[in-house]
Design an enzyme around this catalytic site. Structure first.
Site, short mmCIF file in Angstrom:
data_model
loop_
_atom_site.label_atom_id
_atom_site.label_comp_id
_atom_site.label_asym_id
_atom_site.label_seq_id
_atom_site.Cartn_x
_atom_site.Cartn_y
_atom_site.Cartn_z
N SER A 37 0.87 -1.17 0.00
CA SER A 37 0.00 0.00 0.00
C SER A 37 0.91 1.22 0.00
O SER A 37 1.49 1.59 1.02
CB SER A 37 -0.88 -0.03 1.25
OG SER A 37 -1.81 1.02 1.21
N HIS A 63 -3.51 5.12 -3.61
CA HIS A 63 -4.56 6.11 -3.34
C HIS A 63 -4.15 7.30 -4.20
O HIS A 63 -3.46 8.20 -3.73
CB HIS A 63 -4.58 6.52 -1.87
CG HIS A 63 -5.25 5.55 -0.95
ND1 HIS A 63 -6.57 5.17 -1.10
CD2 HIS A 63 -4.79 4.88 0.14
CE1 HIS A 63 -6.88 4.32 -0.13
NE2 HIS A 63 -5.82 4.11 0.63
N LYS A 94 -12.48 2.73 -3.21
CA LYS A 94 -13.66 2.45 -2.37
C LYS A 94 -14.91 3.17 -2.87
O LYS A 94 -15.53 3.96 -2.15
CB LYS A 94 -13.39 2.85 -0.91
CG LYS A 94 -12.22 2.13 -0.26
CD LYS A 94 -12.08 2.49 1.21
CE LYS A 94 -10.97 1.77 1.91
NZ LYS A 94 -9.61 2.24 1.55
N ASP A 97 -21.18 4.98 -4.41
CA ASP A 97 -22.30 5.84 -4.81
C ASP A 97 -23.22 5.09 -5.77
O ASP A 97 -23.03 3.90 -6.01
CB ASP A 97 -21.74 7.13 -5.42
CG ASP A 97 -22.61 8.34 -5.13
OD1 ASP A 97 -23.85 8.25 -5.34
OD2 ASP A 97 -22.07 9.37 -4.70
#
Ligand code: S5P
Length: 244
Positions: A37, A63, A94, A97
């Site tokens: 990560s 990210h 992630k 919606d």
């Protein structure tokens, strides 16, 4: 505990999804169940980690929206490094919606995630529309299992697209789904913001997950490459020990 423990190569042969097959083959060939990560805010640092630690990982988790100096060159470089070192790029976005919105978030904006990420993840919370939206644009995603029942239901119903789970322990015996676990350090503990750490041995042996996701345990160590090798060896030794 699982009824049958499959080796990575046995599972690669059992699985239908091309990315699952690719990942399991990488894990088998490179002898690694380590995902890095790479949570850094400088593009240079991200690319340097990807290049130096690339040989020891099966997945590079990003990210992308935390980079202070993002440019499309970064993701082009990441793709080149993924091919050079043979790892999969997982953007830890992630999604959470409605279908139409996640489609825009996946393909538009500044990051154009679907152009360079092999893999993204989604929350099961919004219901089936999120999967229907995502799968019109990208073929590979994993479900975050804060609500295991919904996660399993969604994964099983979309096994052409869902390759597995982000979870803290194995959710299903179905060998088609990879279980990836964050919150891993060589020493148990936590941070000041609620993160809880467990060890590679605990994740792979006791919780029988497949992939350890390690961030600061590597990135904040004095020698990230040597530390990554250490995690690779610890994670792989735990996997090998399942067959003894
Ligand atoms: O429940 C979760 C899910 C994820 S994907 N908990 C997590 O920590 N993660 C991610 O794993 C988190 O966003 C971060 O990128 C990584 C853990 O980083 P570390 O530095 O604590 O190892």
């Amino acid at each position: 505990t699982r009824k049958k423990v499959y080796t990575h190569s046995e599972r690669a042969a059992l699985c239908q999804h091309p990315l699952t097959q690719k990942l399991l083959t990488i894990m088998d060939m490179k002898k690694t169940n380590l995902a890095l990560s790479a949570d850094v805010t400088s593009s240079k640092q991200l690319l340097s980690l990807a290049d130096s630690i690339g040989p020891y990982i099966c997945i590079l988790k990003t990210h992308i929206d935390i980079l202070d100096d993002f440019s499309p060159d970064v993701t082009a470089e990441l793709r080149a490094l993924a091919d050079k070192h043979n790892f999969v790029i997982f953007e830890d976005r992630k999604f959470a919606d409605i279908g139409r919105t996640v489609q825009h978030q996946l393909s538009s904006g500044i990051y154009h995630i679907s152009r360079w990420a092999d893999l993204v993840n989604a929350h099961p919370l919004p219901g089936p529309g999120i999967i229907d939206g995502l799968k019109q644009i990208i073929k590979n995603f994993i479900i975050i299992s804060y609500s295991p029942t919904e996660a399993i239901e969604m994964a099983e119903a979309n096994s052409d697209f869902v390759i597995g789970y982000i979870c803290q322990s194995r959710l299903t015996d179905n060998p088609q789904f990879l279980h990836m676990t964050p919150g891993v350090k060589l020493v148990e503990g936590g941070d000041s913001l609620g993160q809880q750490y467990t060890t590679p041995e605990d994740v792979i042996r006791r919780k029988t997950c497949d992939i350890i996701i390690v961030g600061r345990g590597i990135t904040e160590s004095v020698d990230p490459v040597a530390t990554a090798i250490h995690y690779q060896q610890a994670g792989y030794a735990a996997y090998v020990s399942l067959f003894h």
